[in-house]
Design a protein around this motif. Structure first.
Motif, PDB file in Angstrom:
ATOM      1  N   CYS A 138       2.343   1.210   1.349  1.00  0.00           N
ATOM      2  CA  CYS A 138       2.867  -0.144   1.161  1.00  0.00           C
ATOM      3  C   CYS A 138       2.826  -0.544  -0.319  1.00  0.00           C
ATOM      4  O   CYS A 138       2.078   0.030  -1.106  1.00  0.00           O
ATOM      5  N   LEU A 139       3.677  -1.515  -0.621  1.00  0.00           N
ATOM      6  CA  LEU A 139       3.702  -2.064  -1.977  1.00  0.00           C
ATOM      7  C   LEU A 139       2.977  -3.409  -1.900  1.00  0.00           C
ATOM      8  O   LEU A 139       3.368  -4.293  -1.141  1.00  0.00           O
ATOM      9  N   VAL A 140       1.916  -3.535  -2.664  1.00  0.00           N
ATOM     10  CA  VAL A 140       1.100  -4.759  -2.576  1.00  0.00           C
ATOM     11  C   VAL A 140       1.291  -5.569  -3.861  1.00  0.00           C
ATOM     12  O   VAL A 140       1.137  -5.032  -4.962  1.00  0.00           O
ATOM     13  N   VAL A 141       1.666  -6.806  -3.677  1.00  0.00           N
ATOM     14  CA  VAL A 141       1.887  -7.668  -4.856  1.00  0.00           C
ATOM     15  C   VAL A 141       0.847  -8.793  -4.866  1.00  0.00           C
ATOM     16  O   VAL A 141       0.711  -9.513  -3.876  1.00  0.00           O
ATOM     17  N   GLN A 158     -12.069  -2.372  -0.889  1.00  0.00           N
ATOM     18  CA  GLN A 158     -11.784  -3.759  -0.474  1.00  0.00           C
ATOM     19  C   GLN A 158     -10.325  -3.900  -0.103  1.00  0.00           C
ATOM     20  O   GLN A 158      -9.971  -4.443   0.935  1.00  0.00           O
ATOM     21  N   LEU A 159      -9.474  -3.402  -0.965  1.00  0.00           N
ATOM     22  CA  LEU A 159      -8.037  -3.468  -0.704  1.00  0.00           C
ATOM     23  C   LEU A 159      -7.690  -2.629   0.529  1.00  0.00           C
ATOM     24  O   LEU A 159      -6.874  -3.028   1.358  1.00  0.00           O
ATOM     25  N   ALA A 160      -8.356  -1.496   0.620  1.00  0.00           N
ATOM     26  CA  ALA A 160      -8.070  -0.610   1.759  1.00  0.00           C
ATOM     27  C   ALA A 160      -8.302  -1.351   3.067  1.00  0.00           C
ATOM     28  O   ALA A 160      -7.517  -1.230   4.006  1.00  0.00           O
ATOM     29  N   ALA A 161      -9.386  -2.163   3.087  1.00  0.00           N
ATOM     30  CA  ALA A 161      -9.683  -2.911   4.312  1.00  0.00           C
ATOM     31  C   ALA A 161      -8.556  -3.886   4.610  1.00  0.00           C
ATOM     32  O   ALA A 161      -8.140  -4.052   5.757  1.00  0.00           O
ATOM     33  N   LEU A 162      -8.034  -4.453   3.554  1.00  0.00           N
ATOM     34  CA  LEU A 162      -6.917  -5.398   3.744  1.00  0.00           C
ATOM     35  C   LEU A 162      -5.675  -4.672   4.244  1.00  0.00           C
ATOM     36  O   LEU A 162      -4.984  -5.112   5.155  1.00  0.00           O
ATOM     37  N   LEU A 163      -5.444  -3.518   3.612  1.00  0.00           N
ATOM     38  CA  LEU A 163      -4.219  -2.777   3.932  1.00  0.00           C
ATOM     39  C   LEU A 163      -4.177  -2.290   5.372  1.00  0.00           C
ATOM     40  O   LEU A 163      -3.115  -2.062   5.931  1.00  0.00           O
ATOM     41  N   GLU A 164      -5.366  -2.114   5.920  1.00  0.00           N
ATOM     42  CA  GLU A 164      -5.441  -1.707   7.342  1.00  0.00           C
ATOM     43  C   GLU A 164      -4.490  -2.551   8.173  1.00  0.00           C
ATOM     44  O   GLU A 164      -3.819  -2.043   9.066  1.00  0.00           O
ATOM     45  N   ASP A 202      -0.481  -8.918 -10.333  1.00  0.00           N
ATOM     46  CA  ASP A 202      -0.838  -7.482 -10.330  1.00  0.00           C
ATOM     47  C   ASP A 202      -0.063  -6.816  -9.198  1.00  0.00           C
ATOM     48  O   ASP A 202       0.422  -7.494  -8.283  1.00  0.00           O
ATOM     49  N   ILE A 203      -0.021  -5.543  -9.279  1.00  0.00           N
ATOM     50  CA  ILE A 203       0.775  -4.849  -8.252  1.00  0.00           C
ATOM     51  C   ILE A 203       0.137  -3.488  -7.936  1.00  0.00           C
ATOM     52  O   ILE A 203      -0.463  -2.854  -8.802  1.00  0.00           O
ATOM     53  N   PHE A 204       0.223  -3.068  -6.697  1.00  0.00           N
ATOM     54  CA  PHE A 204      -0.370  -1.781  -6.299  1.00  0.00           C
ATOM     55  C   PHE A 204       0.575  -1.089  -5.318  1.00  0.00           C
ATOM     56  O   PHE A 204       1.045  -1.684  -4.357  1.00  0.00           O
ATOM     57  N   LEU A 205       0.863   0.131  -5.619  1.00  0.00           N
ATOM     58  CA  LEU A 205       1.705   0.896  -4.681  1.00  0.00           C
ATOM     59  C   LEU A 205       0.818   1.940  -4.004  1.00  0.00           C
ATOM     60  O   LEU A 205       0.266   2.825  -4.648  1.00  0.00           O
ATOM     61  N   HIS A 206       0.668   1.767  -2.720  1.00  0.00           N
ATOM     62  CA  HIS A 206      -0.187   2.716  -1.987  1.00  0.00           C
ATOM     63  C   HIS A 206       0.687   3.701  -1.197  1.00  0.00           C
ATOM     64  O   HIS A 206       1.505   3.298  -0.373  1.00  0.00           O
ATOM     65  N   LEU A 207       0.537   4.977  -1.493  1.00  0.00           N
ATOM     66  CA  LEU A 207       1.238   6.003  -0.690  1.00  0.00           C
ATOM     67  C   LEU A 207       0.177   6.836   0.034  1.00  0.00           C
ATOM     68  O   LEU A 207      -0.719   7.398  -0.604  1.00  0.00           O
ATOM     69  N   GLY A 251      -2.059   9.460   1.376  1.00  0.00           N
ATOM     70  CA  GLY A 251      -2.273  10.872   1.001  1.00  0.00           C
ATOM     71  C   GLY A 251      -1.966  11.136  -0.455  1.00  0.00           C
ATOM     72  O   GLY A 251      -2.121  12.260  -0.919  1.00  0.00           O
ATOM     73  N   VAL A 252      -1.512  10.084  -1.212  1.00  0.00           N
ATOM     74  CA  VAL A 252      -1.191  10.332  -2.625  1.00  0.00           C
ATOM     75  C   VAL A 252      -2.193   9.598  -3.511  1.00  0.00           C
ATOM     76  O   VAL A 252      -2.838  10.176  -4.357  1.00  0.00           O
ATOM     77  N   ASN A 253      -2.329   8.344  -3.308  1.00  0.00           N
ATOM     78  CA  ASN A 253      -3.349   7.589  -4.057  1.00  0.00           C
ATOM     79  C   ASN A 253      -4.090   6.665  -3.094  1.00  0.00           C
ATOM     80  O   ASN A 253      -3.519   6.200  -2.110  1.00  0.00           O
ATOM     81  N   GLU A 254      -5.334   6.463  -3.358  1.00  0.00           N
ATOM     82  CA  GLU A 254      -6.145   5.664  -2.424  1.00  0.00           C
ATOM     83  C   GLU A 254      -6.511   4.315  -3.073  1.00  0.00           C
ATOM     84  O   GLU A 254      -6.935   4.278  -4.226  1.00  0.00           O
ATOM     85  N   PRO A 255      -6.388   3.225  -2.343  1.00  0.00           N
ATOM     86  CA  PRO A 255      -6.797   1.902  -2.861  1.00  0.00           C
ATOM     87  C   PRO A 255      -8.322   1.778  -2.854  1.00  0.00           C
ATOM     88  O   PRO A 255      -8.978   2.535  -2.151  1.00  0.00           O
ATOM     89  N   ASP A 256      -8.837   0.791  -3.625  1.00  0.00           N
ATOM     90  CA  ASP A 256     -10.292   0.619  -3.571  1.00  0.00           C
ATOM     91  C   ASP A 256     -10.678   0.098  -2.194  1.00  0.00           C
ATOM     92  O   ASP A 256      -9.832  -0.414  -1.456  1.00  0.00           O
TER      93      ASP A 256
END
Ligand code: C2E
Ligand code: MG
Ligand code: MG
Length: 610
Positions: free
Chosen positions: A108-111, A66-72, A52-57, A59-64
């Motif tokens: 970030c780009l999350v794979v 759980q992922l947001a905590a990781l992305l920190e 799966d893949i998630f592109l977080h920008l 101010g544009v799209n917000e991760p859920d």
């Protein structure tokens, strides 16, 4: 999007690599961030090894959450280093490509890795793609910031310009206005005068320059203090402004000097009333510090183009005229020499002088005797006012009564004449001139005011004259424009016991029927008819009609301006009761009246004959 992997399981697939390169280039061309996210996710979802893949920008799209905590953990802000998108491992199967620029974390780009090995050869390409996204984002954020800064700059510049304009206006206002009264100052006055001259030249109009100087104003500053002085000036400015039109200018050009420009005048005559109104407005008491302060003003005026065609010159000439007004006793208007002879200037001067004339005892009264035709003896006299003017000599009422009527001075003048005439009549009674009546002319304007009734009552009481010996002469024209009101007022006057006659009858175009119920005792046929009674048949017809009309209503008839014996005979023949005119007596000073009164009337009508 599905990427066809090559059959070669050991190495990277050329098709995938080619595709990744295309993706990398396409990112640049996608205009907005949301569509970019969408495109990248769909394009990369078929890459081998990716679960799966998630592109977080930011101010544009917000991760859920759980992922947001990781992305920190991957949100590193690079202070001043160039971009380094180092692959990070967020979890056992989560790879992350941070996108950072100096001072800013962009996303970030999350794979989520399905098959680490299969993914391995593509990781550098994914890193490149994330770097490209990073670059695109950074450039967009930069552009955005630039636009924002530009906007802020523009706003700041606008505000600055506004403040500069405001300040300029303020300075301009200060440079052109008097701070105490807010009126235009000398500089602005000159400017306006120059414009008014240009307009007047084009339109063929006149411009009056009116220089008004307060009389003895300095005493106010010294006596009551500067604050009171200032308050007085403000009040004066307010009063003057009320008297001018919007196109005129009231300026203050010195401590107690105002200049008023009356622009676009068609003739000077019309403005004369405004100049006396200015004097009157200043003269009204001003309440200051609990006291009623009265200050008068002197006005000098000159007129473009009669007195000059240049602003400064006109101002100087108006000033010269103002000094003449000061020299001639203050509280008056003087025109500059070349306009002085204009009728308006004379009228103005007369009005000013007339105000003082009453108090100064310059008004005198002459009396013209009236003859009773049947008895051929004198029965009364009409009081006719004259003005013994100190410079102009004896002025007839025609020269100043109209001025007095226009300016309300007539009320004071009328009362003065009434009082003097009643007193005189009383003295004649005492001197044995039995039954001698006195007639006093009442002006239209006096009739508009109820107070006339009280005035007459008071004068009769003060002079102890029998009311029936007083006759009030009211011109026909003055009662005609409001017959009902005049009728009511005359009823009240008659209630005092005095007699009423209608003067200058025949000139006022009254309808005879309107006069039917009018409370008059006598009609005085105007002298224009009497003058022509022998020569012009229509004049004779009017005179005769008036006589018979008056008879029917039980009124007496007086004929004015009888100059020839022929006229007298004709009037007598048709039943006229009373004659008045140069044939019998001219208006004379009161001391000559008793001798005339005792004369036997028209010698031709005496039984003994002449
Ligand atoms: P009026 O009331 O009709 O007065 C008669 C005028 O005719 C007087 O003029 C008198 O001098 C003049 N007159 C008399 N007999 C003859 C004559 O035989 N021939 C000619 N040609 N004239 C004659 P005056 O004194 O100049 O007065 C003019 C007018 O001024 C008066 O007309 C009256 O309307 C007004 N007036 C005079 N005194 C007063 C006053 O005290 N108050 C008011 N409101 N008006 C006054
Ligand atoms: Mg009269
Ligand atoms: Mg008359």
């Amino acid at each position: 999007m599905d990427i066809q992997a090559s059959a070669d399981a050991n190495g990277p697939s050329a098709a995938v690599l080619g595709r990744l390169l295309v993706i990398q280039q396409a990112v640049d061309a996608i205009p907005d961030d949301i569509r970019m996210v969408d495109f990248v996710l769909r394009a990369l979802s078929g890459v081998p090894g990716i679960a799966d893949i998630f592109l977080h920008l930011v101010g544009v799209n917000e991760p859920d959450p759980q992922l947001a905590a990781l992305l920190e953990r991957c949100a590193t802000v690079i202070p001043d280093q160039p971009t380094h998108n180092l692959l990070r491992e967020l979890g056992p199967d989560i790879q992350c490509f941070p996108m950072d620029t100096p001072g800013q974390h962009l996303g970030c780009l999350v794979v989520f890795v399905g098959d680490k090995q299969a993914l391995q050869p593509y990781l550098p390409f994914l890193s490149n793609i994330s770097s490209t996204i990073n670059r695109v984002l950074a450039s967009r954020r930069y552009q955005l910031r630039l636009a924002q800064l530009n906007e802020e700059l523009r706003e700041a510049r606008d505000q600055l310009e506004m403040r500069v304009a405001e300040r300029t206006r303020e300075l301009e206002y200060r440079a052109t206005h008097d701070p105490a009264t807010g009126l235009p100052n000398r500089a602005l006055l000159i400017d306006r005068l120059q414009n008014a001259i240009v307009d007047a030249r084009r339109e063929g109009h006149l411009v009056a320059v009116v220089y008004l100087d307060l009389d003895s104003f300095s005493f106010m500053n010294t006596g009551l203090g500067n604050d009171c002085g200032d308050a007085f000036l403000v009040e004066t400015a307010r009063r003057l402004c009320r008297l001018v039109r919007e196109s005129d200018t009231v300026a203050r050009i010195g401590s107690d000097e105002f200049v008023i420009l009356l622009a676009g005048l068609e003739n000077i005559e019309r403005s004369s009333a405004r100049l006396s109104a200015m004097l009157a407005a200043v003269r009204e008491p001003v309440a200051l510090d609990g006291k009623q302060v009265v200050v008068t003003a002197s006005i000098g005026a000159c007129v473009y183009p009669l007195d000059g065609a240049e602003a400064e010159l006109l101002l100087r000439r108006a000033n010269t005229a103002m000094h003449r007004a000061k020299a001639s006793g203050k509280d008056n208007v003087q025109f500059y020499a070349s306009t002085r002879d204009a009728p308006v200037a004379e009228r103005m001067e007369l009005e000013t002088e007339l105000r003082h004339a009453i108090g100064a005892g310059e008004l005198t009264i002459h009396y013209q005797l009236k003859l009773d035709v049947a008895a051929n003896r004198y029965v009364g006299a009409e009081a006719l006012v004259r003005w013994a003017h100190p410079k102009r000599g004896l002025l007839p009422p025609g020269r100043f009564i109209p001025i007095a009527e226009d300016s309300a001075l007539i009320v004071a003048l009328g009362e003065y004449v009434l009082r003097r005439a009643c007193l005189q009549a009383r003295l004649w009674q005492e001197a044995g001139l039995e039954g001698m009546t006195v007639a006093v002319n009442v002006a239209a304007r006096q009739l508009r005011d109820e107070r006339i009734v009280e005035t007459v009552r008071q004068v009769l009481r003060d002079t102890a004259l029998a009311p029936e010996l007083l006759e009030l002469e009211i011109t026909e024209s003055s009662i005609m424009h409001d017959l009902a009101h005049a009728s009511e007022l005359l009823h009240k006057l008659k209630g005092l016991g005095v007699k009423i006659s209608i003067d200058d009858f025949g000139t006022g175009y009254s309808s005879l029927s309107a006069l039917r119920n009018f409370p008059a005792d006598k009609l005085k046929i105007d002298r224009s008819f009497v003058h022509e009674i022998e020569t012009v048949p229509s004049a004779a017809a009017v005179a005769l009609a008036v006589i018979s009309f008056a008879r029917t209503l039980g009124m007496r008839v007086n004929a004015e301006g009888v100059e020839t014996l022929g006229q007298a005979q004709c009037l007598k023949k048709h039943g006229c009761d009373e004659l008045q005119g140069f044939l019998l007596a001219r208006p004379v000073p009161p001391e000559q009246v008793p001798a005339l009164f005792r004369q036997p009337g028209l010698a031709e009508w005496n039984p003994a004959g002449p």
